[in-house]
Design an enzyme around this catalytic site. Structure first.
Site: not given
Ligand code: MRU
Length: 358
Positions: A243, A52-54, A202
């Site tokens: 994201d 997870r994370g963009a 998270q």
């Molecule tokens: O649902 P997630 O855990 O994938 O959400 C992640 C986020 O909102 C992060 O802040 C975003 O992806 C940036 S990661 C460098």
């Protein structure tokens, strides 16, 4: 250096290889990896937030394409059909982080540049090289974001972050957390306040873990404590990831980010976004058009194995929100700091980058 002993993602082998991921749903108690040898496993890992994370989602999807191309075929035409099928399929895993679509688009474009006379093996090798390139670029990008962001912070700053924009959310160093890691490497001590980030935690499970691994002073708070901590004068800056950033600078990030930005404004604290150029989506005019993922109500009513709401409770569970550009002091990218945040400054920073979604 990675903040984790294991890499968030790693590819093993040649074009017939597999993807290994840290299963982030098991952290912070267990640091375990999963080996992905078919596209369905990667799709499920993205959907269920094992990865997870963009940026990490984008890298996983790029390698997922390589796995999707491993099925036996007798022609490059058949391989091109597989490419189309696997990219369409992976695109359905999660809707908000544009890095997913950016990476899939890049893989398709690379395929489009291959000579018609390429062999099946050359085609697979070229696409694996592209996925590896996306992965390697992210490492440089994260370090550059850290470098630009660290210049914004004075020693001793109290910084609040929300969700996890660390090594786990990227190739290794993170976006928002890269700023903290870099400041520490420069001998500039910070104190990081970590929002736990309901409902999937998270912040508590991943950000607190990463910061502790790196020996960064950090204090975990529940999301609803941020206003009080700001009022006590303990926070001088907020930095989160994103994201998807629209052409006008509105930025989608984990649910709760918008509330933090409003609170920061009310306390005259600068609110920064740290995000790579691959997170910008110039095809989207404003945040109103960013698709917001809706997730299972059980994440709220039955989080982490315990029922916490009555049977039948009606639930609304958007996984992201959009912070309007006017609440964002600056966006920290690998190319420098965008300030003020508006359509023109964003267009200037991105220029004619061939890969940006537009
Ligand atoms: O649902 P997630 O855990 O994938 O959400 C992640 C986020 O909102 C992060 O802040 C975003 O992806 C940036 S990661 C460098």
């Amino acid at each position: 250096m990675s903040p984790n002993r294991s890499e968030t993602l790693s590819w093993h082998g040649g074009s017939d290889g597999h993807l290994r991921l840290i299963d982030q749903t098991k952290l912070p108690v267990n640091l375990v990896t999963i080996d992905c040898r078919d596209v369905e496993t990667i799709w499920e890992a993205i959907k269920m937030l094992r990865v997870r994370g963009a940026p990490a989602i984008g890298i996983a999807a790029a390698y997922g394409v390589c796995i999707g191309l491993q099925k036996p075929v007798d022609s490059v035409a058949a391989l091109r059909q597989q490419l189309s099928d696997v990219t369409d399929y992976l695109a359905t895993s999660r809707p908000t982080a544009v890095n997913l679509f950016w990476a899939l688009d890049r893989m398709k474009r690379r395929a489009g540049t291959l000579p018609a006379a390429s062999s099946v093996q050359q085609f697979r090798d070229a696409l694996l090289a592209e996925a590896e390139q996306i992965h390697a670029e992210d490492r440089h990008v994260c370090h550059a974001i850290g470098h630009h962001g660290a210049q914004l912070l004075q020693p001793g700053t109290g910084v609040l972050t929300h969700c996890n924009a660390g090594g786990l959310a990227t190739s290794e160093y993170g976006t928002a957390l890269s700023v903290f890691f870099t400041a520490q490497d420069q001998g500039k001590p910070l104190h990081v306040w970590v929002d736990e980030t309901r409902p999937l935690l998270q912040g508590a499970r991943l950000t607190a873990w990463e910061l502790m691994q790196r020996g960064i002073e950090a204090t975990l708070i529940c999301d609803n404590m941020a206003a009080q901590v700001m009022r006590e004068g303990k926070i001088q800056a907020v930095i989160t990831g994103a994201d998807r950033v629209a052409a006008n600078g509105d930025a989608a990030n984990k649910i709760g980010t918008y509330s933090v930005a409003v609170l920061a404004k009310a306390h005259r604290i600068p609110f920064y976004i740290a995000a790579p150029i691959s997170t910008f989506d110039l095809s989207i005019d404003s945040g109103d058009a960013i698709p917001i993922e809706q997730r299972d109500s059980r994440e709220i009513t039955h989080g982490f194995g315990r029922q916490t709401a009555p049977d039948g409770a009606v639930v609304y569970n958007p996984a992201f929100d959009v912070t309007p550009a006017e609440l964002i002091e600056a966006i920290i990218t690998e190319r420098g700091v965008v300030r003020p945040v508006n359509r023109d400054t964003i267009a200037n920073m991105i220029g004619n980058d061939e890969h940006v979604m537009r």
